[in-house]
Design a protein around this motif. Structure first.
Motif, PDB file in Angstrom:
ATOM      1  N   THR A 185       0.829  -1.203   0.000  1.00  0.00           N
ATOM      2  CA  THR A 185       0.000   0.000   0.000  1.00  0.00           C
ATOM      3  C   THR A 185       0.863   1.252   0.000  1.00  0.00           C
ATOM      4  N   GLU A 186       1.952   1.230   0.750  1.00  0.00           N
ATOM      5  CA  GLU A 186       2.819   2.415   0.799  1.00  0.00           C
ATOM      6  C   GLU A 186       3.467   2.697  -0.562  1.00  0.00           C
ATOM      7  N   THR A 187       3.796   1.641  -1.290  1.00  0.00           N
ATOM      8  CA  THR A 187       4.342   1.823  -2.637  1.00  0.00           C
ATOM      9  C   THR A 187       3.278   2.420  -3.548  1.00  0.00           C
ATOM     10  N   MET A 188       2.063   1.904  -3.462  1.00  0.00           N
ATOM     11  CA  MET A 188       0.963   2.455  -4.260  1.00  0.00           C
ATOM     12  C   MET A 188       0.737   3.928  -3.931  1.00  0.00           C
ATOM     13  N   ASN A 189       0.831   4.276  -2.658  1.00  0.00           N
ATOM     14  CA  ASN A 189       0.655   5.678  -2.261  1.00  0.00           C
ATOM     15  C   ASN A 189       1.762   6.562  -2.838  1.00  0.00           C
ATOM     16  N   VAL A 190       2.985   6.040  -2.878  1.00  0.00           N
ATOM     17  CA  VAL A 190       4.091   6.786  -3.504  1.00  0.00           C
ATOM     18  C   VAL A 190       3.784   6.990  -4.979  1.00  0.00           C
ATOM     19  N   TYR A 191       3.359   5.924  -5.658  1.00  0.00           N
ATOM     20  CA  TYR A 191       3.034   6.025  -7.081  1.00  0.00           C
ATOM     21  C   TYR A 191       1.925   7.041  -7.326  1.00  0.00           C
ATOM     22  N   LEU A 192       0.872   6.964  -6.547  1.00  0.00           N
ATOM     23  CA  LEU A 192      -0.242   7.899  -6.731  1.00  0.00           C
ATOM     24  C   LEU A 192       0.196   9.337  -6.497  1.00  0.00           C
ATOM     25  N   SER A 193       1.053   9.530  -5.532  1.00  0.00           N
ATOM     26  CA  SER A 193       1.586  10.872  -5.267  1.00  0.00           C
ATOM     27  C   SER A 193       2.429  11.361  -6.451  1.00  0.00           C
ATOM     28  N   LEU A 194       3.269  10.482  -6.980  1.00  0.00           N
ATOM     29  CA  LEU A 194       4.097  10.856  -8.137  1.00  0.00           C
ATOM     30  C   LEU A 194       3.226  11.185  -9.345  1.00  0.00           C
TER      31      LEU A 194
END
Length: 180
Positions: free
Chosen positions: A143-152
């Motif tokens: 989930t934290e990786t997905m959140n990084v991606y969504l932020s990017l």
């Protein structure tokens, strides 16, 4: 090397070459070899970085595409990846380089974080291609990786160049499809 180039040059299609040129590949850099023929060749040749670099340095678009399939990922360095990326002049070569090589590196996320901020079209596209590839192929993505991606995506996807904009929208679309 000569045998491989001879075989590549035996597959040309003028119709395919015209399509590739229309997409922005310089006429003098294209032989007109369809991707299906390049993939078929790649299955017959063992992976070999020396051969891959020789093919890359011919400056033929199709030879560079073949090189992405023949490269030994585990032997590529950060400098090698940046050298390859500096030669990218098309969306398809960018995408193949990302999917066939860069995504398979354990540290590909470093490239994403660096390139997403770039003003260079294909570096930025590469960042979004890697994000989309990760979302599609990593089964245990955190989930934290997905959140990084969504932020990017939220912070850096506002690019007016069609080759970046298109990759961003495809990545977001596929991302939504995997959530359903």
């Amino acid at each position: 090397m000569k045998e491989i180039m001879s075989e590549l040059q035996s597959y040309p299609s003028e119709k395919y070459k015209e399509n590739v040129v229309r997409l922005g590949i310089p006429r003098e850099s294209s032989m007109g070899v369809p991707m299906i023929s390049i993939r078929k060749m790649a299955r017959k040749v063992n992976k070999n970085n020396q051969l891959a670099w020789q093919l890359w340095e011919t400056d033929y678009h199709e030879a560079k595409l073949l090189a992405t399939f023949l490269s030994e990922v585990n032997k590529l360095t950060y400098q090698d990846i940046n050298r390859l990326m500096s030669d990218v002049i098309s969306w398809d070569l960018c995408d193949h380089l990302c999917k066939e090589l860069i995504f398979k590196l354990h540290n590909y996320l470093e490239f994403v974080l660096e390139w997403v901020k770039s003003s260079k079209i294909y570096y930025k596209r590469a960042a979004f291609t890697l994000i989309a590839t990760s979302v599609i192929h990593e089964k245990d993505i955190h989930t934290e990786t997905m959140n990084v991606y969504l932020s990017l995506i939220s912070n850096y996807s506002q690019d007016s160049h069609v080759h970046v904009k298109k990759r961003c929208s495809l990545g977001i679309k596929r991302n939504r499809e995997t959530e359903l």
